[in-house]
Design a protein around this motif. Sequence first.
Motif, PDB file in Angstrom:
ATOM      1  N   TYR A  17      98.330  54.755  47.270  1.00 46.12           N
ATOM      2  CA  TYR A  17      97.353  54.287  47.540  1.00 46.12           C
ATOM      3  C   TYR A  17      96.445  53.837  46.792  1.00 46.12           C
ATOM      4  O   TYR A  17      96.477  54.169  45.358  1.00 46.12           O
ATOM      5  CB  TYR A  17      96.715  55.617  48.652  1.00 46.12           C
ATOM      6  CG  TYR A  17      97.480  55.711  49.864  1.00 46.12           C
ATOM      7  CD1 TYR A  17      97.196  55.412  51.256  1.00 46.12           C
ATOM      8  CD2 TYR A  17      98.318  57.171  49.764  1.00 46.12           C
ATOM      9  CE1 TYR A  17      98.825  55.992  52.465  1.00 46.12           C
ATOM     10  CE2 TYR A  17      99.367  57.541  51.094  1.00 46.12           C
ATOM     11  CZ  TYR A  17      98.987  57.221  51.822  1.00 46.12           C
ATOM     12  OH  TYR A  17     100.021  57.688  52.687  1.00 46.12           O
ATOM     13  N   TRP A  18      95.895  52.613  47.267  1.00 44.01           N
ATOM     14  CA  TRP A  18      94.146  52.222  46.258  1.00 44.01           C
ATOM     15  C   TRP A  18      92.595  53.158  47.185  1.00 44.01           C
ATOM     16  O   TRP A  18      92.655  52.532  48.765  1.00 44.01           O
ATOM     17  CB  TRP A  18      94.942  51.008  46.042  1.00 44.01           C
ATOM     18  CG  TRP A  18      94.762  49.926  47.172  1.00 44.01           C
ATOM     19  CD1 TRP A  18      95.769  49.212  47.408  1.00 44.01           C
ATOM     20  CD2 TRP A  18      93.815  49.442  47.512  1.00 44.01           C
ATOM     21  NE1 TRP A  18      95.604  48.509  48.844  1.00 44.01           N
ATOM     22  CE2 TRP A  18      94.189  48.430  48.559  1.00 44.01           C
ATOM     23  CE3 TRP A  18      92.372  49.502  46.981  1.00 44.01           C
ATOM     24  CZ2 TRP A  18      93.129  47.597  49.027  1.00 44.01           C
ATOM     25  CZ3 TRP A  18      91.576  47.926  48.029  1.00 44.01           C
ATOM     26  CH2 TRP A  18      92.434  46.898  48.800  1.00 44.01           C
ATOM     27  N   ALA A  19      92.200  52.456  46.649  1.00 47.63           N
ATOM     28  CA  ALA A  19      90.347  52.923  46.686  1.00 47.63           C
ATOM     29  C   ALA A  19      89.622  51.422  46.646  1.00 47.63           C
ATOM     30  O   ALA A  19      89.645  51.616  45.180  1.00 47.63           O
ATOM     31  CB  ALA A  19      90.245  54.687  47.114  1.00 47.63           C
ATOM     32  N   VAL A  20      88.703  51.405  47.210  1.00 45.14           N
ATOM     33  CA  VAL A  20      87.358  50.853  46.864  1.00 45.14           C
ATOM     34  C   VAL A  20      86.342  51.397  47.136  1.00 45.14           C
ATOM     35  O   VAL A  20      86.261  52.550  48.628  1.00 45.14           O
ATOM     36  CB  VAL A  20      87.671  49.381  46.727  1.00 45.14           C
ATOM     37  CG1 VAL A  20      89.061  49.090  45.562  1.00 45.14           C
ATOM     38  CG2 VAL A  20      88.230  48.828  48.936  1.00 45.14           C
ATOM     39  N   SER A  21      85.289  50.798  47.240  1.00 41.92           N
ATOM     40  CA  SER A  21      83.596  50.987  47.838  1.00 41.92           C
ATOM     41  C   SER A  21      82.955  50.214  47.247  1.00 41.92           C
ATOM     42  O   SER A  21      82.433  49.558  46.254  1.00 41.92           O
ATOM     43  CB  SER A  21      83.523  52.577  46.455  1.00 41.92           C
ATOM     44  OG  SER A  21      82.045  53.117  47.169  1.00 41.92           O
ATOM     45  N   PRO A  22      82.910  49.571  48.046  1.00 35.81           N
ATOM     46  CA  PRO A  22      81.544  48.221  48.736  1.00 35.81           C
ATOM     47  C   PRO A  22      80.683  48.684  47.965  1.00 35.81           C
ATOM     48  O   PRO A  22      80.304  47.560  47.582  1.00 35.81           O
ATOM     49  CB  PRO A  22      81.473  48.584  50.137  1.00 35.81           C
ATOM     50  CG  PRO A  22      82.114  48.993  50.555  1.00 35.81           C
ATOM     51  CD  PRO A  22      82.617  50.072  49.897  1.00 35.81           C
ATOM     52  N   GLU A  23      79.959  49.736  47.653  1.00 35.51           N
ATOM     53  CA  GLU A  23      78.398  50.160  47.289  1.00 35.51           C
ATOM     54  C   GLU A  23      78.914  50.469  45.853  1.00 35.51           C
ATOM     55  O   GLU A  23      78.015  49.860  44.591  1.00 35.51           O
ATOM     56  CB  GLU A  23      78.307  51.347  47.558  1.00 35.51           C
ATOM     57  CG  GLU A  23      77.582  51.979  48.948  1.00 35.51           C
ATOM     58  CD  GLU A  23      78.237  51.803  49.759  1.00 35.51           C
ATOM     59  OE1 GLU A  23      78.249  52.611  50.816  1.00 35.51           O
ATOM     60  OE2 GLU A  23      79.934  51.852  48.590  1.00 35.51           O
ATOM     61  N   GLY A  26      84.072  46.566  41.529  1.00 32.09           N
ATOM     62  CA  GLY A  26      84.666  46.734  39.949  1.00 32.09           C
ATOM     63  C   GLY A  26      84.841  48.710  39.830  1.00 32.09           C
ATOM     64  O   GLY A  26      86.184  48.792  39.440  1.00 32.09           O
ATOM     65  N   ALA A  27      84.772  49.107  40.657  1.00 30.39           N
ATOM     66  CA  ALA A  27      85.053  50.531  40.762  1.00 30.39           C
ATOM     67  C   ALA A  27      86.869  50.618  41.951  1.00 30.39           C
ATOM     68  O   ALA A  27      86.170  50.747  42.950  1.00 30.39           O
ATOM     69  CB  ALA A  27      83.771  52.109  40.881  1.00 30.39           C
ATOM     70  N   ASN A  28      87.886  51.213  41.528  1.00 34.30           N
ATOM     71  CA  ASN A  28      88.768  51.383  42.151  1.00 34.30           C
ATOM     72  C   ASN A  28      89.458  52.824  41.671  1.00 34.30           C
ATOM     73  O   ASN A  28      89.394  53.141  40.618  1.00 34.30           O
ATOM     74  CB  ASN A  28      89.366  50.289  42.204  1.00 34.30           C
ATOM     75  CG  ASN A  28      90.190  49.924  40.638  1.00 34.30           C
ATOM     76  OD1 ASN A  28      90.462  50.237  40.415  1.00 34.30           O
ATOM     77  ND2 ASN A  28      89.677  49.054  40.564  1.00 34.30           N
ATOM     78  N   GLY A  29      90.127  52.981  42.678  1.00 34.41           N
ATOM     79  CA  GLY A  29      91.312  54.425  42.261  1.00 34.41           C
ATOM     80  C   GLY A  29      92.324  53.893  43.050  1.00 34.41           C
ATOM     81  O   GLY A  29      92.800  52.911  44.605  1.00 34.41           O
ATOM     82  N   GLN A  30      93.276  55.106  43.008  1.00 35.65           N
ATOM     83  CA  GLN A  30      95.050  54.906  43.266  1.00 35.65           C
ATOM     84  C   GLN A  30      95.631  55.869  43.015  1.00 35.65           C
ATOM     85  O   GLN A  30      95.103  56.680  41.774  1.00 35.65           O
ATOM     86  CB  GLN A  30      95.965  53.748  42.053  1.00 35.65           C
ATOM     87  CG  GLN A  30      95.913  53.701  40.980  1.00 35.65           C
ATOM     88  CD  GLN A  30      96.555  52.796  40.361  1.00 35.65           C
ATOM     89  OE1 GLN A  30      96.089  51.539  40.600  1.00 35.65           O
ATOM     90  NE2 GLN A  30      97.011  53.500  39.151  1.00 35.65           N
TER      91      GLN A  30
END
Length: 72
Positions: A17-23, A26-30
């Motif tokens: 899985y990958w994750a982002v935050s619109p707030e 540039g920050a993302n996780g996996q």
Amino acid sequence: MKAEVTAIIESASEGGYWAVSPEFPGANGQGETIDEARNSLKAAINLLIEDRLEDALRGLPEDAIRETLSIT
């Protein structure tokens, strides 16, 4: 500091899985699991906040007032 942000978690085409935050552009996780992706995103957001704070504080005059505000 405690805050709530939006996490968008999607399946990655290569697995996991990958994750982002619109707030926080540039920050993302996996991760292999949703929990791993979520925790990776939290860590990325914390690093981004720390980096932006360091940048903002660099060069401030010594007499600048610095306070902590609680946002609810």
